[in-house]
Design an enzyme around this catalytic site. Structure first.
Site, PDB file in Angstrom:
ATOM      1  N   ASP A   1     -27.817 -53.028  11.205  1.00  0.00           N
ATOM      2  CA  ASP A   1     -27.234 -52.603  12.394  1.00  0.00           C
ATOM      3  C   ASP A   1     -28.244 -53.420  13.546  1.00  0.00           C
ATOM      4  OD1 ASP A   1     -29.261 -51.357  11.382  1.00  0.00           O
ATOM      5  OD2 ASP A   1     -28.100 -49.536  11.632  1.00  0.00           O
TER       6      ASP A   1
ATOM      7  N   HIS B   1     -25.923 -40.475   8.307  1.00  0.00           N
ATOM      8  CA  HIS B   1     -25.151 -41.811   8.637  1.00  0.00           C
ATOM      9  C   HIS B   1     -26.104 -42.730   7.601  1.00  0.00           C
ATOM     10  CE1 HIS B   1     -28.452 -42.151  12.000  1.00  0.00           C
ATOM     11  NE2 HIS B   1     -28.758 -43.102  11.164  1.00  0.00           N
TER      12      HIS B   1
ATOM     13  N   GLU C   1     -21.913 -43.324  11.650  1.00  0.00           N
ATOM     14  CA  GLU C   1     -22.058 -41.930  12.077  1.00  0.00           C
ATOM     15  C   GLU C   1     -20.931 -40.874  11.129  1.00  0.00           C
ATOM     16  OE1 GLU C   1     -24.622 -41.157  13.343  1.00  0.00           O
ATOM     17  OE2 GLU C   1     -24.868 -41.973  15.368  1.00  0.00           O
TER      18      GLU C   1
ATOM     19  N   ASN D   1     -27.901 -36.930   9.967  1.00  0.00           N
ATOM     20  CA  ASN D   1     -26.414 -36.267   9.945  1.00  0.00           C
ATOM     21  C   ASN D   1     -25.765 -37.344   8.732  1.00  0.00           C
ATOM     22  OD1 ASN D   1     -26.320 -38.866  10.942  1.00  0.00           O
ATOM     23  ND2 ASN D   1     -25.477 -38.399  12.935  1.00  0.00           N
TER      24      ASN D   1
HETATM   25  C1  F6R Z   1     -31.502 -48.616  10.607  1.00  0.00           C
HETATM   26  C2  F6R Z   1     -30.627 -47.554   9.786  1.00  0.00           C
HETATM   27  C3  F6R Z   1     -30.398 -46.237  10.153  1.00  0.00           C
HETATM   28  C4  F6R Z   1     -31.659 -45.661   9.445  1.00  0.00           C
HETATM   29  C5  F6R Z   1     -31.600 -44.051   9.656  1.00  0.00           C
HETATM   30  C6  F6R Z   1     -32.940 -43.208   9.409  1.00  0.00           C
HETATM   31  O1  F6R Z   1     -31.440 -50.112  10.355  1.00  0.00           O
HETATM   32  O2  F6R Z   1     -29.561 -48.246   9.392  1.00  0.00           O
HETATM   33  O3  F6R Z   1     -29.465 -45.643   9.187  1.00  0.00           O
HETATM   34  O4  F6R Z   1     -31.908 -45.989   8.213  1.00  0.00           O
HETATM   35  O5  F6R Z   1     -31.490 -43.812  10.891  1.00  0.00           O
HETATM   36  O6  F6R Z   1     -34.005 -43.596  10.414  1.00  0.00           O
HETATM   37  P1  F6R Z   1     -35.520 -43.162  10.120  1.00  0.00           P
HETATM   38  O7  F6R Z   1     -35.977 -44.022   8.914  1.00  0.00           O
HETATM   39  O8  F6R Z   1     -36.238 -43.801  11.377  1.00  0.00           O
HETATM   40  O9  F6R Z   1     -35.558 -41.532   9.956  1.00  0.00           O
END
Ligand code: F6R
Length: 240
Positions: free
Chosen positions: A70, A135, A140, A133
């Site tokens: 992403d 994701h 999402e 959440n």
């Molecule tokens: C980022 C991504 C997100 C993160 C998720 C957890 O490329 O794909 O899904 O893996 O938001 O983020 P952290 O590791 O910062 O808790």
């Protein structure tokens, strides 16, 4: 129903070491491996370990191809909060990865991104984190399990979680590009790393609950080769 394999480690460091070993084995077996990469705080230790293996252990990366999950919309590629900046800082600039083999989803380039994955032969190993959440990537809750690479609206919870990269919630982007859930499930192998007590509800719901759009990570129950690696804090709510 296929169940992902779940490996629980005592500490986050041990969980990171386990995920890094899988990445290293994949690259050691196939120098032109196609890797799906994630960003976020959880992954910093992974890139640190991979860089160390590259510098001191000779891990070959010159022929690897990467597809990041992403990227935010409406920010410059060198913005300090951009995932391109994160990847450059934590990984790409510290290795000999060929810049022409690095890919990020971009607005207007959704079809080209999906095509590039196919032309590369598909993703061998997709690395994933999980949001509070549920994701995965920026899919999402509510994202279709058949979704492909596209532009998405970020939830207030996700923007808050990432606001420190932008200085304030107001300056945090509202939209992002993400691989879809179906794009992620196409990878030959998927490995999700979850560490910390703040991930325990989302993780328990993803593995114990039904497969549903309300928890995008639950889609991993549909993948024939999914591994979930977590520390004991993140695993605390899991029943199975
Ligand atoms: C980022 C991504 C997100 C993160 C998720 C957890 O490329 O794909 O899904 O893996 O938001 O983020 P952290 O590791 O910062 O808790």
């Amino acid at each position: 129903m296929i169940r992902p394999v779940i490996a629980v480690h005592r500490t986050a460091e041990e969980a990171e070491a386990a995920v890094t070993s899988v990445l290293i084995e994949t690259i050691a077996r196939k120098a032109d491996a196609v890797l799906g990469l994630a960003t976020g705080k959880t992954m910093i230790g992974i890139y640190h370990r991979l860089v160390r293996a590259h510098r001191h252990g000779g891990l070959p990366l010159a022929r690897a191809t990467t597809f990041n999950l992403d990227e935010y919309c409406d920010i410059a590629p060198d913005h300090p909060g951009a995932f391109r900046t994160y990847m450059r800082h934590h990984f790409f600039a510290k290795t000999n990865i060929d810049p022409s083999r690095i890919h990020f989803p971009a607005e207007g380039g959704e079809a080209a991104f999906e095509r590039a994955i196919r032309i590369a032969g598909g993703i061998d190993l997709q690395l994933l984190g999980i949001g509070r959440n549920g994701h995965i990537g920026f899919n999402e809750p509510g994202s279709s399990l058949t979704s492909r690479t596209r532009k998405v609206h970020l939830t207030p919870m996700t923007r808050e979680a990432n606001a420190e990269d932008f200085g304030s919630l107001e300056r945090t982007p509202t939209h992002a590009m993400t691989m879809g859930i179906a794009t992620i499930l196409d990878a030959r192998r998927v490995i999700l790393l979850a560490t910390g007590a703040h991930k325990r509800h989302a993780l328990a719901d993803a593995v114990d609950g039904p497969v549903r759009a309300g928890n995008p990570a639950s889609a991993l129950q549909r993948h024939p080769n999914a591994l979930i690696v977590c520390d004991s804090a993140a695993a605390a709510g899991i029943e199975v």
